[in-house]
Design an enzyme around this catalytic site. Structure first.
Site, PDB file in Angstrom:
ATOM      1  N   GLN A 111       0.856  -1.190   0.000  1.00 15.94           N
ATOM      2  CA  GLN A 111       0.000   0.000   0.000  1.00 15.94           C
ATOM      3  C   GLN A 111       0.892   1.239   0.000  1.00 15.94           C
ATOM      4  O   GLN A 111       1.694   1.412   0.919  1.00 15.94           O
ATOM      5  CB  GLN A 111      -0.848  -0.046   1.268  1.00 15.94           C
ATOM      6  CG  GLN A 111      -1.905   1.010   1.374  1.00 15.94           C
ATOM      7  CD  GLN A 111      -2.578   0.945   2.739  1.00 15.94           C
ATOM      8  OE1 GLN A 111      -1.974   0.515   3.709  1.00 15.94           O
ATOM      9  NE2 GLN A 111      -3.812   1.369   2.819  1.00 15.94           N
ATOM     10  N   SER A 114       1.058   6.649   2.440  1.00 15.58           N
ATOM     11  CA  SER A 114       1.712   7.630   3.323  1.00 15.58           C
ATOM     12  C   SER A 114       2.955   8.222   2.683  1.00 15.58           C
ATOM     13  O   SER A 114       3.649   7.556   1.920  1.00 15.58           O
ATOM     14  CB  SER A 114       2.115   6.971   4.641  1.00 15.58           C
ATOM     15  OG  SER A 114       1.016   6.336   5.223  1.00 15.58           O
ATOM     16  N   GLU A 229      -9.320  -1.898   5.402  1.00 14.85           N
ATOM     17  CA  GLU A 229      -8.194  -2.102   6.319  1.00 14.85           C
ATOM     18  C   GLU A 229      -8.663  -1.972   7.766  1.00 14.85           C
ATOM     19  O   GLU A 229      -8.303  -2.769   8.626  1.00 14.85           O
ATOM     20  CB  GLU A 229      -7.095  -1.075   6.023  1.00 14.85           C
ATOM     21  CG  GLU A 229      -5.864  -1.275   6.883  1.00 14.85           C
ATOM     22  CD  GLU A 229      -4.707  -0.374   6.461  1.00 14.85           C
ATOM     23  OE1 GLU A 229      -4.922   0.556   5.662  1.00 14.85           O
ATOM     24  OE2 GLU A 229      -3.591  -0.615   6.949  1.00 14.85           O
TER      25      GLU A 229
END
Ligand SMILES: Cc1cc2nc3c(=O)[nH]c(=O)nc-3n(C[C@H](O)[C@H](O)[C@H](O)COP(=O)(O)OP(=O)(O)OC[C@H]3O[C@@H](n4cnc5c(N)ncnc54)[C@H](O)[C@@H]3O)c2cc1C
Length: 304
Positions: A111, A114, A229
């Site tokens: 993923q 961020s 998630e």
């Protein structure tokens, strides 16, 4: 139409396992057979390897697999989030290309959300994706990306428009992690382990068909991924236990689990786990060091 009940599901999956489970098959061969049957992801749509059972019935199927000692589909890591996102927003091409290989465990995922300057403020992501000719070209940096150094594919949130309000200028891509211009660098923690990565993009390319939905929909799609998630709503994700039985299929599964769970062993939040500290202290011979109440002990600790 016959009504689907907990009992009918239990009966049907039990019969299927009795007829088909074979611990002497290779893991990939077994999983392909399982996926074709629809029992690997029974709550998924019928055209995509499922049986359209209510997600609440998945635990019944799991119980029967456990009872038979049968191996299930791959369920570790970010791959389940990729599957949930692709099922909700992907094209047929995405589903065709990725879903089966997610379930077989052939592909691993990470993923890429961020960034150093956009953690809580995720919509402030600055990694850019620009359209150049018939490709998207990505430049920028992500951080805290679990298992990115092992991943085949990434779920990437990137900015395509600097002029729009921040939530509107984002797009969501599926990016090939095994290409020039994508560099995953493990981030070493003070405990010596590397649970996360930084990922650097330098003119990394994305085919136009790997844009998920439309340019500008990135925030909406990222929300789907994050919702799954947080809630584990995909019904697939669970902590696999593996088995120490000797047949090849169990050994192959155990190895898959070992690799997938490696980063999680030393996640920073586990630093508070006394059982891990004791184990580590024994390994390093520090369990004999007096610490409590002693200034000398405190200095010993701070030097470690
Ligand atoms: C175990 C773990 C695994 C992760 N795996 C991944 C992954 O695979 N991929 C990925 O992309 N990311 C991952 N992350 C990153 C994670 O999802 C968050 O994006 C990130 O931890 C939050 O950003 P930050 O660390 O920069 O904190 P910051 O955003 O800098 O926040 C620091 C502190 O400030 C507070 N804060 C921030 N903004 C405000 C505000 N406006 N008002 C008040 N308080 C505020 C926060 O609550 C927090 O306490 C992972 C994180 C962890 C802990």
């Amino acid at each position: 139409m016959t009504e689907i009940t907990a009992d009918s599901v239990r009966h049907e999956v039990r019969a299927w396992l009795q007829a088909n489970w074979n611990p002497n098959l290779a893991l990939l061969e077994w999983r392909n057979k399982l996926i074709d049957s629809g029992w690997g992801a029974p709550h998924w749509p019928k055209p995509w390897y499922g049986r359209e059972l209510p997600v609440g019935m998945v635990p019944i199927v799991d119980e029967e697999f456990e009872r038979a000692g049968a191996v299930s589909v791959a369920r570790t890591g970010i791959r389940t989030l990729a599957a949930a996102t692709i099922l909700a927003h992907g094209t047929d091409l995405h589903k065709e290309k990725f879903l089966r290989r997610i379930l077989t465990g052939e592909d691993t995922w990470c993923q890429l959300f961020s960034e150093p300057g956009s953690g809580s403020d995720l919509a402030g992501a600055q990694t850019r994706a620009e359209r150049r000719g018939n490709k998207w070209v990505v430049n920028g940096q992500k951080v805290w990306n679990t298992s990115a150094h092992k991943a085949d594919w990434g779920l990437l949130l990137a900015r395509t428009n600097m002029d729009l309000p921040k939530h509107k200028g984002l797009a969501y891509f599926i990016i090939n992690m095994r290409q020039p211009g994508v560099q995953a660098v493990p981030l070493r923690q003070m405990n010596g382990h590397a649970s996360f990565n930084q990922v650097f993009f330098t003119d990394a390319e994305v085919e136009p068909e790997m844009l998920v939905e439309n340019d500008g929909d990135g925030w909406k799609i990222a929300t789907t991924t994050l919702m799954h998630e947080r809630r584990g709503a995909d019904g697939l994700r669970r902590q696999p236990r593996g088995s120490d039985r000797p047949e090849r299929i169990y050994r192959e599964e155990a190895e898959e689990i070992r690799i997938a769970l490696e980063p999680y062993k030393w996640y920073p939040q586990r630093m508070g786990r006394v059982d891990l500290i004791v184990e580590r202290a024994k390994e390093t011979g520090r369990n004999r060091t007096a610490v409590a109440g002693s200034p000398e002990g405190a200095r010993n600790v701070s030097r470690r």
